[in-house]
Design a protein around this motif. Structure first.
Motif, mmCIF file in Angstrom:
data_model
loop_
_atom_site.group_PDB
_atom_site.id
_atom_site.type_symbol
_atom_site.label_atom_id
_atom_site.label_comp_id
_atom_site.label_asym_id
_atom_site.label_seq_id
_atom_site.Cartn_x
_atom_site.Cartn_y
_atom_site.Cartn_z
ATOM 1 N N ILE A 11 0.831 -1.214 0.000
ATOM 2 C CA ILE A 11 0.000 0.000 0.000
ATOM 3 C C ILE A 11 0.862 1.259 0.000
ATOM 4 C CG2 ILE A 11 -1.977 -1.168 1.028
ATOM 5 C CD1 ILE A 11 -1.388 0.337 3.638
ATOM 6 N N ALA A 15 -0.108 4.014 -2.719
ATOM 7 C CA ALA A 15 -0.452 5.368 -2.284
ATOM 8 C C ALA A 15 0.019 6.433 -3.260
ATOM 9 C CB ALA A 15 0.124 5.629 -0.897
ATOM 10 N N GLU A 18 -3.267 6.116 -5.221
ATOM 11 C CA GLU A 18 -4.492 6.169 -4.412
ATOM 12 C C GLU A 18 -4.488 7.318 -3.403
ATOM 13 O OE1 GLU A 18 -6.897 4.481 -5.223
ATOM 14 O OE2 GLU A 18 -6.386 2.429 -5.810
ATOM 15 N N LEU A 21 -4.518 5.193 1.921
ATOM 16 C CA LEU A 21 -5.206 3.910 2.099
ATOM 17 C C LEU A 21 -5.152 3.481 3.558
ATOM 18 C CD1 LEU A 21 -3.113 3.326 -0.663
ATOM 19 C CD2 LEU A 21 -4.915 1.637 -0.934
ATOM 20 N N GLN A 22 -6.161 2.742 3.957
ATOM 21 C CA GLN A 22 -6.184 2.011 5.230
ATOM 22 C C GLN A 22 -6.509 0.556 4.920
ATOM 23 O OE1 GLN A 22 -9.488 3.899 7.169
ATOM 24 N NE2 GLN A 22 -8.194 5.173 8.458
ATOM 25 N N TYR A 47 -13.313 7.705 6.393
ATOM 26 C CA TYR A 47 -13.540 7.777 4.952
ATOM 27 C C TYR A 47 -15.026 7.647 4.641
ATOM 28 C CZ TYR A 47 -8.608 7.435 3.717
ATOM 29 O OH TYR A 47 -7.275 7.703 3.549
ATOM 30 N N SER A 314 -13.772 1.293 -1.885
ATOM 31 C CA SER A 314 -13.637 0.661 -0.575
ATOM 32 C C SER A 314 -14.349 -0.685 -0.562
ATOM 33 C CB SER A 314 -14.232 1.555 0.514
ATOM 34 O OG SER A 314 -15.627 1.707 0.319
ATOM 35 N N LEU A 328 -10.726 -2.336 3.359
ATOM 36 C CA LEU A 328 -9.830 -1.360 2.742
ATOM 37 C C LEU A 328 -10.617 -0.102 2.436
ATOM 38 C CD1 LEU A 328 -7.120 -1.789 0.027
ATOM 39 C CD2 LEU A 328 -8.984 -0.179 -0.394
ATOM 40 N N THR A 329 -10.059 1.046 2.807
ATOM 41 C CA THR A 329 -10.615 2.343 2.440
ATOM 42 C C THR A 329 -9.523 3.147 1.755
ATOM 43 O OG1 THR A 329 -10.014 3.242 4.597
ATOM 44 C CG2 THR A 329 -12.241 2.388 4.366
ATOM 45 N N LYS A 330 -9.931 4.161 0.954
ATOM 46 C CA LYS A 330 -8.910 4.924 0.232
ATOM 47 C C LYS A 330 -9.399 6.321 -0.121
ATOM 48 C CE LYS A 330 -9.906 2.945 -4.350
ATOM 49 N NZ LYS A 330 -9.714 4.135 -5.210
ATOM 50 N N THR A 331 -8.440 7.180 -0.371
ATOM 51 C CA THR A 331 -8.725 8.591 -0.626
ATOM 52 C C THR A 331 -9.233 8.824 -2.036
ATOM 53 O OG1 THR A 331 -7.014 9.233 0.960
ATOM 54 C CG2 THR A 331 -7.727 10.910 -0.627
ATOM 55 N N SER A 340 -7.254 -1.920 -6.254
ATOM 56 C CA SER A 340 -6.440 -2.049 -5.046
ATOM 57 C C SER A 340 -7.105 -2.959 -4.027
ATOM 58 C CB SER A 340 -6.182 -0.665 -4.432
ATOM 59 O OG SER A 340 -5.389 0.121 -5.294
#
Length: 353
Positions: A11, A15, A18, A21-22, A47, A314, A328-331, A340
């Motif tokens: 990740i 990043a 993306e 990310l978490q 998020y 996500s 998974l979460t992401k911006t 991802s």
């Protein structure tokens, strides 16, 4: 290299595209991966995860059934008399949870600020089919219907009931249907990728019959002050750790807490309906409020898995056979941005499932 290190290394690379990310993974109630990447991202960053939040809505309903407050097969009219209009007298919570109740469309012109007013409209609306005979994805009405059923049964909002359920797990501020003012500073600002307008337009056209464009999420609207303060139980504002822990407590015990009795889990998470989606055309395999299978894998390939992805990329899922949950979460808020989640989810599944 252990799984935490593998996920972190990948990740960190992702990043670059993306932005943030978490990733969180539980196995048999223990947190085994807790990784973040990107400037300013921490495990506490919230998020907007769109329909990934439907897993929390379904969990509220299933917990209330397990506690004897609700019943899957009792007619909804017993607690919501107005709902019986236009031939819906026999509709049940089971029909709502399996997207087969026949009320997928939000009235045109509905905005997030007027969304809560539409439950009354749905109660008076004729279903597209006899409840339980067909299905299509209830993208926005799912949360409206579950939310009003919960409110009628308990006298409390979905947000209040969710908070009550999650407080023993310590994640009451990590999985939300509305963003409280005192948590707004934790929210990551979503960013749309360059060139995504065509994908958003295609998605808007696909869902326009059921979700007005005024309600379809876009990064600019999500960033407006107060927009996410309005409750929407079809969406979630959450951390990867929060939703992964929710799923872990749904299928097993975490920190001494179980959300469902052990004997209830197979009934809730196993197949409840298999049907062709009348609007989208795909074959859907649904549990009671969750899709069976993992994002990137069919139900046939992963029959012990269930969860829900969100527009924007996500995802959260659980595997009952392996005792594993993943989120998974992401911006980067991209309607075609699930790659991802598929890649990291497959890495987790290959290692642990």
């Amino acid at each position: 290299m252990d799984l935490q290190d593998q996920v972190q290394r990948r990740i960190d690379e992702l990043a670059e595209v993306e932005l943030g990310l978490q990733v969180a993974v539980y196995r048999h109630g223990e947190l085994v991966v807790d990784a973040v990447a990107g400037d300013g991202v921490t495990p506490e960053t919230l998020y907007f995860a769109a329909s990934t939040g439907k897993g929390a809505s379904a969990t509220v309903a299933n917990v209330l059934v397990d506690r004897g407050v609700l019943d899957y097969d009792r007619p909804i009219v017993e607690i919501w008399p107005e709902f019986g209009a236009q031939g819906k007298q026999r509709a049940t919570l089971r029909h709502v949870l399996t997207h087969s109740v026949g009320l997928p469309a939000v009235p045109p012109g509905t905005t997030r600020k007027t969304l809560s007013e539409q439950a009354e409209t749905l109660a008076a609306t004729a279903p597209w089919w006899e409840p339980g005979t067909k299905m299509t994805y209830h993208a926005e009405t799912f949360g409206l219907l579950v939310g009003e059923i919960v409110r009628r049964a308990t006298g409390h909002t979905m947000s209040a009931v969710l908070r009550d359920i999650l407080t023993p797990l310590g994640i009451e501020n990590d999985v939300l249907f509305a963003l409280p003012r005192d948590q707004a500073h934790r929210l990551a600002t979503p960013v749309e990728p360059d060139g995504a307008e065509e994908n958003f337009a295609m998605l808007a056209e696909m869902f326009e019959q059921v979700v007005p464009r005024t309600l379809q999420p876009r990064a600019a609207a999500l960033a407006e002050p107060g927009h996410l303060a309005v409750e929407d139980a079809s969406s979630g504002i959450l951390t990867a750790h929060g939703i992964a822990k929710l799923y872990a407590a749904l299928i097993g015990e975490v920190d001494g807490v179980r959300l469902l009795r052990e004997e209830t889990v197979p009934m809730v998470t196993g197949p409840a309906l298999v049907a062709q989606d009348e609007l989208l055309g795909n074959q859907a395999t649904l549990a009671l409020g969750y899709a069976i299978g993992r994002l990137g894998s069919s139900a046939e390939e992963s029959p012990a898995s269930f969860g829900w992805p969100g527009m924007g990329g996500s995802v959260a899922w659980a595997d009952t056979r392996a005792g594993v949950t993943f989120a998974l979460t992401k911006t980067l808020f991209d309607p075609a941005g699930s790659a991802s989640a598929v890649e990291i989810g497959n890495l987790v599944a290959k290692t642990l499932c």
